[in-house]
Design a protein around this motif. Structure first.
Motif, PDB file in Angstrom:
ATOM      1  N   PRO A   1       0.801  -1.226   0.000  1.00 54.55           N
ATOM      2  CA  PRO A   1       0.000   0.000   0.000  1.00 54.55           C
ATOM      3  C   PRO A   1       0.834   1.277   0.000  1.00 54.55           C
ATOM      4  O   PRO A   1       0.378   2.309  -0.491  1.00 54.55           O
ATOM      5  CB  PRO A   1      -0.831  -0.117   1.281  1.00 54.55           C
ATOM      6  CG  PRO A   1      -0.053  -1.044   2.155  1.00 54.55           C
ATOM      7  CD  PRO A   1       0.620  -2.014   1.236  1.00 54.55           C
ATOM      8  N   ASN A   2       2.032   1.233   0.524  1.00 54.73           N
ATOM      9  CA  ASN A   2       2.866   2.437   0.604  1.00 54.73           C
ATOM     10  C   ASN A   2       4.062   2.378  -0.335  1.00 54.73           C
ATOM     11  O   ASN A   2       4.279   3.305  -1.127  1.00 54.73           O
ATOM     12  CB  ASN A   2       3.350   2.637   2.046  1.00 54.73           C
ATOM     13  CG  ASN A   2       2.205   2.862   3.013  1.00 54.73           C
ATOM     14  OD1 ASN A   2       1.252   3.590   2.704  1.00 54.73           O
ATOM     15  ND2 ASN A   2       2.266   2.230   4.183  1.00 54.73           N
TER      16      ASN A   2
ATOM     17  N   ASN B   1       2.236   1.315  -6.988  1.00 57.78           N
ATOM     18  CA  ASN B   1       1.776   2.561  -6.368  1.00 57.78           C
ATOM     19  C   ASN B   1       2.802   3.671  -6.531  1.00 57.78           C
ATOM     20  O   ASN B   1       2.437   4.849  -6.710  1.00 57.78           O
ATOM     21  CB  ASN B   1       1.478   2.327  -4.888  1.00 57.78           C
ATOM     22  CG  ASN B   1       0.234   1.484  -4.675  1.00 57.78           C
ATOM     23  OD1 ASN B   1      -0.723   1.575  -5.439  1.00 57.78           O
ATOM     24  ND2 ASN B   1       0.246   0.641  -3.649  1.00 57.78           N
TER      25      ASN B   1
ATOM     26  N   ALA C   1       2.445   4.900  -9.982  1.00 62.36           N
ATOM     27  CA  ALA C   1       1.265   5.762 -10.081  1.00 62.36           C
ATOM     28  C   ALA C   1       1.585   7.173  -9.596  1.00 62.36           C
ATOM     29  O   ALA C   1       1.145   8.165 -10.202  1.00 62.36           O
ATOM     30  CB  ALA C   1       0.114   5.156  -9.272  1.00 62.36           C
ATOM     31  N   LYS C   2       2.351   7.282  -8.517  1.00 63.86           N
ATOM     32  CA  LYS C   2       2.753   8.610  -8.037  1.00 63.86           C
ATOM     33  C   LYS C   2       3.642   9.318  -9.051  1.00 63.86           C
ATOM     34  O   LYS C   2       3.561  10.540  -9.215  1.00 63.86           O
ATOM     35  CB  LYS C   2       3.482   8.477  -6.701  1.00 63.86           C
ATOM     36  CG  LYS C   2       2.617   7.990  -5.552  1.00 63.86           C
ATOM     37  CD  LYS C   2       3.427   7.874  -4.271  1.00 63.86           C
ATOM     38  CE  LYS C   2       2.592   7.352  -3.118  1.00 63.86           C
ATOM     39  NZ  LYS C   2       3.397   7.202  -1.870  1.00 63.86           N
TER      40      LYS C   2
ATOM     41  N   SER D   1      -3.003   8.655  -7.765  1.00 64.48           N
ATOM     42  CA  SER D   1      -3.023   8.253  -6.363  1.00 64.48           C
ATOM     43  C   SER D   1      -2.749   6.757  -6.245  1.00 64.48           C
ATOM     44  O   SER D   1      -3.055   5.993  -7.170  1.00 64.48           O
ATOM     45  CB  SER D   1      -4.386   8.573  -5.737  1.00 64.48           C
ATOM     46  OG  SER D   1      -4.668   9.956  -5.815  1.00 64.48           O
ATOM     47  N   PRO D   2      -2.171   6.320  -5.128  1.00 60.10           N
ATOM     48  CA  PRO D   2      -1.983   4.871  -4.919  1.00 60.10           C
ATOM     49  C   PRO D   2      -3.329   4.152  -5.007  1.00 60.10           C
ATOM     50  O   PRO D   2      -4.347   4.635  -4.494  1.00 60.10           O
ATOM     51  CB  PRO D   2      -1.393   4.805  -3.508  1.00 60.10           C
ATOM     52  CG  PRO D   2      -0.744   6.136  -3.307  1.00 60.10           C
ATOM     53  CD  PRO D   2      -1.602   7.122  -4.032  1.00 60.10           C
ATOM     54  N   PHE D   3      -3.322   3.003  -5.634  1.00 56.46           N
ATOM     55  CA  PHE D   3      -4.591   2.325  -5.929  1.00 56.46           C
ATOM     56  C   PHE D   3      -4.614   0.855  -5.513  1.00 56.46           C
ATOM     57  O   PHE D   3      -5.655   0.209  -5.626  1.00 56.46           O
ATOM     58  CB  PHE D   3      -4.878   2.397  -7.434  1.00 56.46           C
ATOM     59  CG  PHE D   3      -3.879   1.659  -8.283  1.00 56.46           C
ATOM     60  CD1 PHE D   3      -4.129   0.357  -8.707  1.00 56.46           C
ATOM     61  CD2 PHE D   3      -2.686   2.257  -8.649  1.00 56.46           C
ATOM     62  CE1 PHE D   3      -3.208  -0.324  -9.487  1.00 56.46           C
ATOM     63  CE2 PHE D   3      -1.755   1.581  -9.425  1.00 56.46           C
ATOM     64  CZ  PHE D   3      -2.019   0.289  -9.846  1.00 56.46           C
TER      65      PHE D   3
ATOM     66  N   ASN E   1      -3.624  -2.444  -2.803  1.00 60.16           N
ATOM     67  CA  ASN E   1      -3.181  -3.001  -1.529  1.00 60.16           C
ATOM     68  C   ASN E   1      -3.366  -4.517  -1.604  1.00 60.16           C
ATOM     69  O   ASN E   1      -4.487  -5.019  -1.587  1.00 60.16           O
ATOM     70  CB  ASN E   1      -3.972  -2.414  -0.365  1.00 60.16           C
ATOM     71  CG  ASN E   1      -3.514  -2.974   0.973  1.00 60.16           C
ATOM     72  OD1 ASN E   1      -2.495  -3.654   1.071  1.00 60.16           O
ATOM     73  ND2 ASN E   1      -4.275  -2.693   2.020  1.00 60.16           N
TER      74      ASN E   1
END
Length: 590
Positions: free
Chosen positions: A152-153, A158, A161-162, A167-169, A171
């Motif tokens: 997730p982080n 993710n 995506a940044k 936005s993170p999508f 998890n």
């Protein structure tokens, strides 16, 4: 010259008296009981004794050890853990994960098996390869890759995506994520078993349905799928139990999200201070009961119908015209190939060549001097990796060969013969599925420490352990194929003077060349991928590649673990290619 014979004269040979009917029956009964007796003895040492030690541990307050097997302190207190909140929640999670991942795997594997075996799909050879290629990436290595991709982080997807302003999508550390990872990496098992069934299916039955006005969808639903039911049910049970008992993937994906399954719960019990191995064994016994019930139900379903589709007639597979669905079918296969293979391998490669353990940007890594091949060079030149590679290849090939032969013999006795006690051999062969690998590994350890046979600390104990642990997969694969070959083919050869063994060797084995090779390939991949069982059996000289990767990951050496994983995948690919190239009928993929 006169030769004098000084030897004692040979008495006259008495006339040969044919044995009486009673003697014939006695010898026949001895022969009929000897075959199953030998198989029972082999399976008892391979399976029953390790499982028996686990059962003993569940009902005692001390775990079995060499010179310390306590049969006096029997207790039921260990089963209180089974009904506790921790085990209940873990059991529910395992049930949801097992059902979900089995459905995903059956849909993917069954689809690829059908289109490659029976249709005119484009790039059929490529799709056949797509159905097998995730087996080159062990499930725990795939879970490691997807933990890197979908965190997730710090997940690479993710982070990417940044980089592009999104936005993170994603998890991956939850129940759907665990179902997804297990489903895509156990789909090849369904593909192998179901593809073998479709390859042996008589197309005359489908053609007869079409002549009587059935639509292609009706033929598929009323004829094709019911005839493939043994392989489908076998694959479903196999995948369900394997995913329920999978420890590495649940540990990597589930534990990071606070999701406990039965294997991780058992692992925590066994690694608590002090160790609660007896309670872990009690939880395992519960799984034994569940899987035995499922196996009995499966056998009853199969016993109600006749699934023979191969007989003395010539067999020519029919081709289903997909029409406009040819290109979408290929596209679906490509999507699965990307999710199960391309993205995970790229993630492992990126982590390996990155010079830092923490990655803050994907696109920025290609603009500076942040990429290096040092981790690759270290893995390739490491003597530990060299030795582990040799050990893994030796153990995998030997275990797959022994397992395939033993599985075929047991399956033939159970499904084709009328020998006394044959049904019990099938139940014993399926028993390791019910025992979590982490617990079975302990049982195997206790067995070969207690038995007066000096194999512990050698590769032979690994081969024995893998043969025992993978007996259900080999037995299920052999059984689903034998059920589709009619006994009349062998009986005709026997009536013309051939022995039963010769008839099997010259008639049945050639007909089952493709499915038996698939079974060998399955056991080969399982042996190369196995991690949990050898954790309790390896020594410094008998480490396998899976152990080396696990040790590096547990010690936080992520780059070294990723580099060794890539070497691992290359070795598995080479073994799979050679097995398929020299063992299977290449025409089956056309």
């Amino acid at each position: 010259m006169v030769t004098v014979n000084l030897e004692r004269p040979t008495p006259a040979t008495p006339p040969v008296v044919p044995p009486s009917n009673r003697q014939k029956k006695s010898r026949s009964g001895l022969g009929r009981g000897l075959g199953p007796g030998v198989l029972y003895a082999i399976l008892a040492v391979l399976i029953l004794l390790p499982v028996g030690l686990v059962v003993l541990s569940a009902f005692t307050s001390t775990t079995p050890r060499p010179g310390n097997i306590d049969l006096t302190g029997l207790t039921l207190k260990n089963f209180a853990t089974v009904f506790g909140p921790g085990a209940g929640g873990a059991a529910l999670n395992s049930l949801l994960v097992g059902i979900g991942s089995s459905i995903v795997a059956l849909i993917i594997g069954g689809f690829l098996a059908f289109v490659t075996a029976r249709t005119n799909v484009q790039a059929k050879r490529f799709l056949f390869f797509v159905g097998l290629v995730p087996m080159f990436l062990p499930s725990y290595v795939g879970a490691l890759a997807w933990s890197v991709l979908g965190g997730p982080n710090a997940g690479l997807l993710n982070i990417l995506a940044k980089d592009v302003g999104l936005s993170p999508f994603l998890n991956i550390f939850n129940t759907p994520g665990l179902v997804f990872v297990l489903g895509i990496y156990y789909a090849p098992y369904a593909f192998l078993l179901i593809h073998a069934s479709f390859s042996l299916m008589n197309p005359d039955l489908e053609e007869a349905a079409r002549i009587h006005g059935a639509t292609p969808r009706t033929v598929l639903r009323k004829v094709t799928l019911p005839l493939a039911l043994p392989a489908i049910l076998g694959a479903a049970i196999l995948i369900f139990v394997l995913t329920v008992e999978n420890f590495p993937v649940a540990q990597i994906i589930g534990s990071a999200g606070g999701l406990d399954t039965l294997p991780t719960y058992i692992y925590r019990l066994m690694n608590s201070a002090p160790a609660r191995g007896n309670e872990a064994a009690a939880v395992a016994i519960t799984l034994v009961v569940i899987v035995v019930i499922v196996t009995v139900l499966q056998r009853r379903v199969l016993a109600k119908r006749n699934y023979t589709t191969v007989s003395g007639k010539g067999l020519k597979l029919g081709v289903v015209d997909l029409g406009r669905f040819r290109t979408p079918a290929l596209a679906l296969g490509v999507v699965y190939f990307i999710l199960a293979t391309v993205l995970p391998l790229l993630a492992l490669l990126f982590v390996t060549v990155h010079d830092k353990p923490y990655i803050s940007t994907i696109l920025g890594s290609f603009t500076g001097k942040q990429l290096s091949l040092d981790a690759f060079a270290e893995a390739i030149g490491d003597s530990v990796v060299h030795r582990a590679t040799i050990n893994s290849v030796i153990v995998a090939i030997a275990a797959a060969l022994v397992g395939t032969i033993l599985s075929f013999i047991v399956s033939y006795v159970v499904n084709r013969s009328t020998l006394p006690g044959r049904a019990g051999l099938g139940y014993i062969s399926m028993l390791p599925l019910a025992v979590p690998s982490i617990v079975l590994g302990l049982g195997l350890l206790w067995t070969w420490l207690i038995l007066p046979v000096p194999v512990y600390g050698t590769l032979l104990v690994m081969i024995i352990a893998f043969t025992a642990a993978q007996m259900p997969q080999g037995y299920q694969g052999a059984s689903s194929s034998i059920l589709q070959v009619h006994a009349d083919l062998e009986d005709s050869a026997v009536m013309h003077g051939a022995s039963r063994v010769r008839a099997i060797w010259r008639i049945t084995v050639p007909l089952l060349r493709v499915p038996l090779t698939s079974t060998f390939l399955l056991l080969l991949m399982l042996s190369m991928r196995e991690l949990t069982v050898p954790l309790f059996l390896f020594t410094t000289d008998t480490r396998l590649l899976s152990i080396v990767i696990f040790d590096d990951f547990e010690n936080g050496v992520l780059q070294q673990s990723a580099a060794t994983s890539l070497v691992y995948c290359v070795v598995i690919f080479i073994l799979a290619y050679l097995a398929r190239r020299f063992g299977a009928d290449s025409s089956s993929t056309r």
